[in-house]
Enzyme design. Structure first.
Site, mmCIF file in Angstrom:
data_model
loop_
_atom_site.group_PDB
_atom_site.id
_atom_site.type_symbol
_atom_site.label_atom_id
_atom_site.label_comp_id
_atom_site.label_asym_id
_atom_site.label_seq_id
_atom_site.Cartn_x
_atom_site.Cartn_y
_atom_site.Cartn_z
ATOM 1 N N CYS A 119 0.832 -1.201 0.000
ATOM 2 C CA CYS A 119 0.000 0.000 0.000
ATOM 3 C C CYS A 119 0.876 1.263 0.000
ATOM 4 O O CYS A 119 1.502 1.554 -1.011
ATOM 5 C CB CYS A 119 -1.000 -0.059 1.151
ATOM 6 S SG CYS A 119 -2.432 0.993 0.835
ATOM 7 N N HIS A 134 -3.245 -5.109 1.515
ATOM 8 C CA HIS A 134 -2.573 -5.371 2.790
ATOM 9 C C HIS A 134 -2.477 -6.875 3.058
ATOM 10 O O HIS A 134 -3.363 -7.442 3.692
ATOM 11 C CB HIS A 134 -3.352 -4.698 3.937
ATOM 12 C CG HIS A 134 -3.254 -3.211 3.901
ATOM 13 N ND1 HIS A 134 -2.330 -2.506 4.649
ATOM 14 C CD2 HIS A 134 -3.940 -2.291 3.199
ATOM 15 C CE1 HIS A 134 -2.460 -1.220 4.421
ATOM 16 N NE2 HIS A 134 -3.434 -1.061 3.537
ATOM 17 N N GLU A 191 -0.747 -8.302 5.114
ATOM 18 C CA GLU A 191 -0.429 -8.541 6.532
ATOM 19 C C GLU A 191 -1.687 -8.638 7.386
ATOM 20 O O GLU A 191 -1.598 -8.980 8.557
ATOM 21 C CB GLU A 191 0.512 -7.440 7.062
ATOM 22 C CG GLU A 191 -0.122 -6.072 7.263
ATOM 23 C CD GLU A 191 -0.305 -5.284 5.966
ATOM 24 O OE1 GLU A 191 -0.168 -5.857 4.882
ATOM 25 O OE2 GLU A 191 -0.616 -4.078 6.062
HETATM 26 N N1 GLN Z 1 -3.329 6.521 0.905
HETATM 27 C C1 GLN Z 1 -2.110 6.183 1.589
HETATM 28 C C2 GLN Z 1 -0.918 6.940 1.016
HETATM 29 O O1 GLN Z 1 -1.041 7.676 0.117
HETATM 30 C C3 GLN Z 1 -1.860 4.699 1.533
HETATM 31 C C4 GLN Z 1 -2.922 3.955 2.316
HETATM 32 C C5 GLN Z 1 -2.449 2.726 2.983
HETATM 33 O O2 GLN Z 1 -1.253 2.432 3.084
HETATM 34 N N2 GLN Z 1 -3.365 1.977 3.532
HETATM 35 O O3 GLN Z 1 0.162 6.773 1.485
#
Ligand code: GLN
Length: 198
Positions: A80, A178, A180
């Site tokens: 992410c 994610h 994890e």
């Molecule tokens: N929107 C977040 C960002 O720009 C990422 C979101 C997340 O890691 N769950 O870093």
């Protein structure tokens, strides 16, 4: 093989990654300073907030050392926000947003957020027999990928159908979702395989 896997620990869902990795029996370490990075055979950059992560990495003098290790070929898994950190190019970033880079991809931040902030779905994932249950939270997607990048997973249905959400290039791996959370350690296992190969 004895491996030490670091989790970038200045911001994000560090504990969840440490828990999965501990469960796989590898040595783990939270990375907040260069001396900790030096001990790592591989690094996980968790989900969180990429703009904050990059600022903190600068403040704690970790930015250039991680970049250097990436250039040297250290395996890194970014999830992410971690995917954003590994991307060479970011759409919808902040004006001053910096990334570590290494993956020849353009990511769009909060890409799914225009429809819905968070959702879950099952995804086929290259290298895994059964689909992964993927949890997306204000997730990026891969807008464009260079020729050296392998797409590992793609959204199969809905408005985002066809969007790439997991990639690999050399020793770098990244997911929009994610892995994890949800009790499935198979993506982390693939990452350990990648470390063993490199
Ligand atoms: N929107 C977040 C960002 O720009 C990422 C979101 C997340 O890691 N769950 O870093």
């Amino acid at each position: 093989m004895n491996r030490t896997i670091g989790v970038f620990a200045l911001q994000g869902d560090v504990r969840e990654h440490l828990r999965v990795l501990d469960g796989l029996g590898v040595e783990t370490i939270g990375v907040r300073r260069e001396s900790e990075l030096d001990r790592c055979d591989g690094l996980v950059i968790p989900g969180g907030e990429s703009t904050t992560m990059s600022k903190l990495a600068r403040t704690f003098d970790l930015f250039e050392p991680i970049r250097h290790r990436i250039k040297e070929g250290m395996p890194v898994l970014g999830t992410c926000a971690g995917m954003i950190m590994l991307a060479d190019r970011v759409e919808d970033g902040t004006a001053d947003q910096e990334t570590l880079g290494g993956l020849d991809i353009t990511v769009r931040r909060n890409a799914f957020g225009r429809q819905v902030d968070s959702f879950e779905g099952d995804l086929d994932f290259t290298g895994l027999d059964a689909p992964v249950h993927a949890v997306f939270i204000r997730a990026p997607w891969v807008e464009q990928a260079g020729p050296g990048v392998e797409a590992l997973a793609t959204v199969e249905e809905g408005e985002a159908a066809g969007r790439i959400v997991a990639v690999r290039q050399g020793s770098l791996m990244a997911t929009s979702f994610h892995p994890e959370v949800g009790g499935d350690d198979r993506v982390h296992r693939l990452f350990l395989d990648l470390i063993d190969e490199s």
